[in-house]
Write a protein that holds these residues in place. Structure first.
Motif: not given
Ligand code: ZN
Length: 218
Positions: A2-4, A28-30, A32-37
């Motif tokens: 999960p993102c958290h 890698d997650h940053l 691919s995930c705009a919200a987390c970036a």
């Molecule tokens: Zn995320």
């Protein structure tokens, strides 16, 4: 994942703490995930702003703290007084030792005493008196020797003083020679005082320790 979990890792990275995951995985997650970036950018900006913000003004307490400190550590004055007395005792003993040696040396070397006596008796007396001077000087140089020198010095004085007084009364000794023995008495008093002070100094910490132990046990 999960993102958290990734945001916790971002937070940890900003604080310079272990990420709890491989850095590669977070990156890698940053990617691919705009919200987390976005979250990461904002967190980074907030952190930088907090670090660059001026520190809140703190009152300067240096003067107050220094003023509240005692002028000197407890016991420092007593220790300084004790050192002064110790130095005075040693200097006095040094003077007595030198004077005693000054009287004994010529007698020992030339065999010429103030009184008529067989040459060897005079030599022997000179040796004794010079040995007493050496004892005084040794204690002046190393005060810890005071107690060890006392058995000889005290017994010599205890024997010499009464016979000298008796000889004075009977006219067997000149007053000036009898007076020279006052050096012996002065030196013995100084050595005894030094020995007593050494003893009380050694006992001090022991008494304190035993009192502390009693308080702990009670
Ligand atoms: Zn995320």
């Amino acid at each position: 994942m999960p993102c958290h979990v990734f945001r916790e890792a971002i937070s940890a990275r900003l604080d310079g703490e272990p990420l709890g995951m491989p850095a590669r995985e977070l990156d890698d997650h940053l990617g691919s995930c705009a919200a987390c970036a976005t979250w990461s950018d904002q967190a980074e900006r907030t952190t930088r702003r907090a670090r660059l913000a001026p520190a809140p003004p703190v009152p300067d307490l240096t003067g107050a703290v220094l003023a509240a400190l005692p002028r000197e550590l407890p016991g420092a004055a007593a220790a300084a007084r004790r050192r002064l007395v110790d130095t005075g005792l040693r200097l006095a003993l040094l003077a007595v030792g030198v004077a005693q040696a000054g009287i004994a040396w010529p007698v020992l070397v030339t065999g010429a005493g103030a009184m008529s006596a067989p040459t060897h008796m005079t030599h022997e007396t000179g040796a004794w008196n010079l040995a007493v001077a050496a004892a005084f000087l040794a204690v002046a140089a190393a005060p810890r020797l005071a107690a060890g020198a006392l058995p000889f010095l005290l017994s010599f004085t205890a024997l010499l003083v009464p016979v000298t007084l008796a000889d004075l009364g009977a006219g067997h000794v000149h007053a000036d020679r009898a007076l020279a023995h006052l050096l012996l008495v002065a030196g013995v008093v100084l050595v005894s005082t030094g020995a007593f002070r050494n003893r009380s100094r050694r006992r001090g910490p022991r008494v304190l320790l035993s009192r502390m132990r009693q308080q702990v046990v009670a």
